[in-house]
Design an enzyme around this catalytic site. Structure first.
Site, mmCIF file in Angstrom:
data_model
loop_
_atom_site.group_PDB
_atom_site.id
_atom_site.type_symbol
_atom_site.label_atom_id
_atom_site.label_comp_id
_atom_site.label_asym_id
_atom_site.label_seq_id
_atom_site.Cartn_x
_atom_site.Cartn_y
_atom_site.Cartn_z
ATOM 1 N N LYS A 44 155.878 -51.550 65.340
ATOM 2 C CA LYS A 44 156.620 -50.803 64.528
ATOM 3 C C LYS A 44 155.838 -49.906 63.824
ATOM 4 O O LYS A 44 156.206 -49.396 62.800
ATOM 5 C CB LYS A 44 157.139 -51.923 63.361
ATOM 6 C CG LYS A 44 158.256 -52.559 63.965
ATOM 7 C CD LYS A 44 159.204 -53.534 62.964
ATOM 8 C CE LYS A 44 158.717 -53.814 61.786
ATOM 9 N NZ LYS A 44 159.605 -54.956 60.764
ATOM 10 N N LYS A 46 153.629 -50.417 61.316
ATOM 11 C CA LYS A 46 153.544 -50.756 59.947
ATOM 12 C C LYS A 46 152.116 -51.839 59.880
ATOM 13 O O LYS A 46 151.842 -52.343 60.596
ATOM 14 C CB LYS A 46 154.746 -51.771 59.666
ATOM 15 C CG LYS A 46 155.936 -50.843 59.059
ATOM 16 C CD LYS A 46 156.827 -51.858 58.447
ATOM 17 C CE LYS A 46 157.847 -51.159 57.564
ATOM 18 N NZ LYS A 46 158.671 -51.987 56.562
HETATM 19 N N1 C2G Z 1 165.426 -53.438 51.646
HETATM 20 C C1 C2G Z 1 166.431 -53.437 50.596
HETATM 21 N N2 C2G Z 1 165.878 -52.510 49.442
HETATM 22 C C2 C2G Z 1 164.661 -52.350 49.484
HETATM 23 C C3 C2G Z 1 163.646 -52.464 50.256
HETATM 24 C C4 C2G Z 1 163.970 -53.035 51.651
HETATM 25 O O1 C2G Z 1 167.280 -53.873 50.815
HETATM 26 N N3 C2G Z 1 164.298 -51.307 48.125
HETATM 27 C C5 C2G Z 1 165.881 -54.392 52.757
HETATM 28 C C6 C2G Z 1 165.545 -53.580 54.178
HETATM 29 O O2 C2G Z 1 166.660 -52.631 54.417
HETATM 30 C C7 C2G Z 1 165.567 -54.780 55.149
HETATM 31 C C8 C2G Z 1 164.698 -55.760 54.466
HETATM 32 O O3 C2G Z 1 164.710 -55.348 52.915
HETATM 33 O O4 C2G Z 1 166.696 -55.075 55.381
HETATM 34 C C9 C2G Z 1 163.079 -55.867 54.807
HETATM 35 O O5 C2G Z 1 162.554 -54.792 54.576
HETATM 36 P P1 C2G Z 1 161.102 -54.407 55.532
HETATM 37 O O6 C2G Z 1 160.389 -55.441 55.271
HETATM 38 O O7 C2G Z 1 160.939 -52.782 55.199
HETATM 39 O O8 C2G Z 1 162.012 -54.336 56.675
HETATM 40 P P2 C2G Z 1 161.715 -53.511 58.226
HETATM 41 O O9 C2G Z 1 160.257 -53.138 58.266
HETATM 42 O O10 C2G Z 1 162.766 -52.381 58.076
HETATM 43 O O11 C2G Z 1 162.034 -54.333 59.287
HETATM 44 O O12 C2G Z 1 164.092 -55.297 63.684
HETATM 45 C C10 C2G Z 1 164.158 -54.988 62.172
HETATM 46 C C11 C2G Z 1 162.912 -54.859 61.665
HETATM 47 O O13 C2G Z 1 162.045 -55.865 61.486
HETATM 48 C C12 C2G Z 1 163.233 -54.677 60.224
#
Ligand code: C2G
Length: 143
Positions: A44, A46
């Site tokens: 990803k 990340k």
């Molecule tokens: N999120 C949120 N508000 C924020 C930050 C994050 O609602 N201010 C939500 C994101 O939309 C996501 C969840 O928190 O649904 C987890 O965020 P991340 O860890 O950044 O997830 P991501 O890297 O987008 O991984 O297969 C899907 C991926 O694994 C999603």
């Protein structure tokens, strides 16, 4: 018993993460979080501050979370939904209409919840001006 599933890296756990977990749990009775492994985070693009074990333990400490499973690949979602008998997959609105989730609509509901404004792992790092990674402290050993 309505079963909810969500996905993410959940690094540097913050209020936005707590809010989506709280709201996802409110949609049912049992919340499963598929947590991105360190290897999948590389795919990803990340770089998580905390390793998988630490991020998993932090999520397991949250009252809304009932089970944490590993997310190893983009294409495990269909199996996850079937294996865990999931009723609703919930993601933040940044994933709205993303094919990775839309394609699940024949076997479960897919709901996108508005992101919590003003907070993100990236913003935390920027605001803390973390130029150089510092030695990981209080990390759960990988073994
Ligand atoms: N999120 C949120 N508000 C924020 C930050 C994050 O609602 N201010 C939500 C994101 O939309 C996501 C969840 O928190 O649904 C987890 O965020 P991340 O860890 O950044 O997830 P991501 O890297 O987008 O991984 O297969 C899907 C991926 O694994 C999603």
């Amino acid at each position: 018993m309505k079963r909810i599933l969500t996905y993410g890296t959940f690094d540097l756990l913050h209020f936005g993460h707590i809010e989506i977990l709280r709201r996802a749990k409110a949609l049912g009775d049992y919340l499963i979080v598929a947590l991105s492994t360190d290897e999948f985070n590389e795919i990803k693009n990340k770089k998580a501050y905390h390793n998988f074990e630490t991020r998993k333990k932090m999520l397991e400490a949250i009252r809304y979370v009932d089970l944490v499973i590993p997310e190893n690949s983009w294409d495990q979602k269909r199996n996850d939904v079937l294996e865990y008998k999931v009723d609703i997959v919930v993601m933040g609105s940044d994933w709205e209409k993303n094919e990775k989730f839309e394609c699940l609509k024949d076997i479960c509901e897919v709901k996108y919840l508005s992101r919590t404004e003003g907070i993100s792992t990236t913003k935390i790092k920027k605001d803390l001006k973390l130029q150089e990674p510092i030695n990981e402290i209080n990390q759960v050993p990988n073994n």
